[in-house]
Write a protein that holds these residues in place. Structure first.
Motif, PDB file in Angstrom:
ATOM      1  N   PHE A 160      10.291  42.070   1.165  1.00 42.02           N
ATOM      2  CA  PHE A 160       8.976  41.907   0.542  1.00 42.02           C
ATOM      3  C   PHE A 160       8.813  40.547  -0.116  1.00 42.02           C
ATOM      4  N   TYR A 161       9.912  39.925  -0.494  1.00 46.69           N
ATOM      5  CA  TYR A 161       9.859  38.609  -1.137  1.00 46.69           C
ATOM      6  C   TYR A 161       9.098  37.606  -0.284  1.00 46.69           C
ATOM      7  N   ALA A 162       9.468  37.497   0.990  1.00 50.83           N
ATOM      8  CA  ALA A 162       8.833  36.517   1.874  1.00 50.83           C
ATOM      9  C   ALA A 162       7.363  36.843   2.092  1.00 50.83           C
ATOM     10  N   TYR A 163       7.034  38.128   2.250  1.00 48.78           N
ATOM     11  CA  TYR A 163       5.646  38.516   2.501  1.00 48.78           C
ATOM     12  C   TYR A 163       4.748  38.155   1.315  1.00 48.78           C
ATOM     13  N   ILE A 164       5.229  38.479   0.107  1.00 48.73           N
ATOM     14  CA  ILE A 164       4.443  38.192  -1.100  1.00 48.73           C
ATOM     15  C   ILE A 164       4.390  36.693  -1.355  1.00 48.73           C
ATOM     16  N   TYR A 165       5.487  36.015  -1.131  1.00 49.84           N
ATOM     17  CA  TYR A 165       5.564  34.559  -1.328  1.00 49.84           C
ATOM     18  C   TYR A 165       4.505  33.847  -0.484  1.00 49.84           C
TER      19      TYR A 165
ATOM     20  N   THR B 290       8.147  33.503   5.690  1.00 48.16           N
ATOM     21  CA  THR B 290       8.281  34.623   6.621  1.00 48.16           C
ATOM     22  C   THR B 290       8.574  34.148   8.037  1.00 48.16           C
ATOM     23  N   PHE B 291       7.841  33.139   8.497  1.00 50.31           N
ATOM     24  CA  PHE B 291       7.962  32.660   9.877  1.00 50.31           C
ATOM     25  C   PHE B 291       8.573  31.261   9.918  1.00 50.31           C
ATOM     26  N   ILE B 292       9.562  31.023   9.085  1.00 53.78           N
ATOM     27  CA  ILE B 292      10.110  29.682   8.941  1.00 53.78           C
ATOM     28  C   ILE B 292      10.693  29.158  10.246  1.00 53.78           C
ATOM     29  N   TYR B 293      11.345  30.011  11.020  1.00 45.71           N
ATOM     30  CA  TYR B 293      11.958  29.541  12.261  1.00 45.71           C
ATOM     31  C   TYR B 293      10.914  29.322  13.351  1.00 45.71           C
ATOM     32  N   VAL B 294       9.820  30.071  13.294  1.00 39.22           N
ATOM     33  CA  VAL B 294       8.721  29.822  14.222  1.00 39.22           C
ATOM     34  C   VAL B 294       8.088  28.473  13.936  1.00 39.22           C
ATOM     35  N   THR B 295       7.848  28.198  12.663  1.00 40.74           N
ATOM     36  CA  THR B 295       7.201  26.939  12.316  1.00 40.74           C
ATOM     37  C   THR B 295       8.106  25.740  12.582  1.00 40.74           C
ATOM     38  N   LYS B 296       9.393  25.906  12.386  1.00 40.57           N
ATOM     39  CA  LYS B 296      10.317  24.816  12.717  1.00 40.57           C
ATOM     40  C   LYS B 296      10.287  24.524  14.207  1.00 40.57           C
ATOM     41  N   PHE B 297      10.238  25.578  15.024  1.00 43.46           N
ATOM     42  CA  PHE B 297      10.175  25.385  16.472  1.00 43.46           C
ATOM     43  C   PHE B 297       8.863  24.717  16.868  1.00 43.46           C
ATOM     44  N   LEU B 298       7.755  25.149  16.268  1.00 41.09           N
ATOM     45  CA  LEU B 298       6.465  24.548  16.583  1.00 41.09           C
ATOM     46  C   LEU B 298       6.414  23.084  16.160  1.00 41.09           C
ATOM     47  N   ASN B 299       7.064  22.788  15.044  1.00 43.79           N
ATOM     48  CA  ASN B 299       7.113  21.393  14.597  1.00 43.79           C
ATOM     49  C   ASN B 299       7.758  20.508  15.645  1.00 43.79           C
ATOM     50  N   LYS B 300       8.874  20.974  16.194  1.00 43.88           N
ATOM     51  CA  LYS B 300       9.572  20.193  17.213  1.00 43.88           C
ATOM     52  C   LYS B 300       8.783  20.153  18.517  1.00 43.88           C
ATOM     53  N   LEU B 301       8.216  21.313  18.901  1.00 45.86           N
ATOM     54  CA  LEU B 301       7.495  21.400  20.163  1.00 45.86           C
ATOM     55  C   LEU B 301       6.250  20.528  20.164  1.00 45.86           C
ATOM     56  N   LEU B 302       5.533  20.513  19.041  1.00 46.91           N
ATOM     57  CA  LEU B 302       4.279  19.760  18.942  1.00 46.91           C
ATOM     58  C   LEU B 302       4.472  18.368  18.385  1.00 46.91           C
ATOM     59  N   SER B 303       5.748  18.006  18.123  1.00 43.76           N
ATOM     60  CA  SER B 303       6.081  16.672  17.605  1.00 43.76           C
ATOM     61  C   SER B 303       5.327  16.368  16.316  1.00 43.76           C
ATOM     62  N   ILE B 304       5.202  17.391  15.481  1.00 42.20           N
ATOM     63  CA  ILE B 304       4.541  17.198  14.195  1.00 42.20           C
ATOM     64  C   ILE B 304       5.433  16.438  13.231  1.00 42.20           C
TER      65      ILE B 304
END
Length: 295
Positions: free
Chosen positions: A198-203, A158-172
């Motif tokens: 609904f696919y992403a939400y249920i996934y 659902t929040f794949i682009y948020v998590t990708k950004f956080l990965n880069k920002l936090l150097s994870i």
């Protein structure tokens, strides 16, 4: 930064600015149509170039999004000039339904222009696949296992682009995941990889994710709409109306996939708003003067 990366980054910014300009000048074009009953040639050319820019990437979505948002701008500006009374709502609804029919029946021709091999399908077959694949694919997914599937927020669909950004920002580190949207076939037909939102939400969150995420989506949409209803400056460009155009189109695309959170919860969207603010600072103050709301 090496020269190739600089060139790619410059092209990316140029495309993003062209995209933002299309929406911005579509708003101004809508103002001129409502207030002066005429087309703005310069604005129309800019919008056309923005559409061409989207089609060059081989996708119809960007072009349809701009046209759809332009209609939203027309509606919002007109309703604001009428103080949001209910006059003409039925006619607007009929016009929207007719436009929807025209758009749906033009998708096959547009897909052919973009080089897609659809000649083996009749129009009825193409529309059946296009409008029915989402439900069939979601049904196959729901019968395939237990939910949720992911193992944590940083594997979220659902929040794949948020998590990708956080990965880069936090150097994870680079995320070891991507959108899991397999292509499906049924009775010899390619149904693509559309599953409804609904696919992403249920996934990610199981069945409980549906009321929570749909509720959040509804709250954000209503909040933006209330801002649109309250915008006062009729001689400038309203950022809230520009945002609302994107929000409404993202809601429409939710029938196909998780476009609301993929389009709104991204740095690309933040960048789009940033370009709109720059454009309004440069061009947005020279709008129709002396306009008064109709009594």
């Amino acid at each position: 930064m090496c020269p190739k990366i600089r060139i790619k980054f410059a092209i990316y910014l140029l495309r993003s600015f062209t995209d933002a300009s299309g929406y911005f000048f579509a708003y101004i074009l809508a103002q001129k149509i409502i207030f002066y009953k005429r087309l703005g040639v310069i604005e129309l050319v800019i919008c056309s170039l923005s559409i061409v820019n989207s089609l060059m990437l081989g996708s119809r979505t960007g072009a349809v999004a701009l046209i759809f948002s332009f209609l939203i701008f027309l509606y919002c500006i007109y309703k604001k000039s009428m103080k949001w009374n209910n006059q003409g709502n039925f006619g607007t609804l009929i016009a929207v339904l007719l436009l929807f029919i025209v758009v749906i029946f033009s998708f096959q021709a547009l897909a052919s222009l973009l080089g897609r091999d659809i000649t083996r399908f009749s129009m009825g077959e193409y529309l059946s696949i296009y409008l029915g694949a989402e439900i069939k694919n979601l049904d196959v997914f729901l019968q395939s296992g237990s939910f949720p599937i992911h193992t944590g927020f940083f594997q979220s669909q659902t929040f794949i682009y948020v998590t990708k950004f956080l990965n880069k920002l936090l150097s994870i580190g680079e995320a070891k995941y991507s959108l899991n949207l397999p292509f499906l076939y049924a009775n010899g037909y390619n149904l693509g990889n559309v599953y409804t939102t609904f696919y992403a939400y249920i996934y990610d969150f199981g069945y409980m994710g549906i009321p929570v995420l749909v509720g959040l989506m509804a709250f954000i949409s209503e909040y933006v709409f209330e801002k649109v209803k309250g915008f006062r400056e009729m001689n400038t460009v309203s950022i809230s109306v520009l945002i609302y155009g994107k929000v409404v189109f993202a809601l429409e695309l939710s029938f196909f996939s998780n476009k609301f959170y993929e389009n709104i919860f991204t740095m690309d969207f933040v960048q789009l708003v940033f370009f709109w603010l720059i454009l309004r600072f440069i061009f947005g103050q020279d709008r129709p003067k002396g306009v008064r709301l109709r009594e």
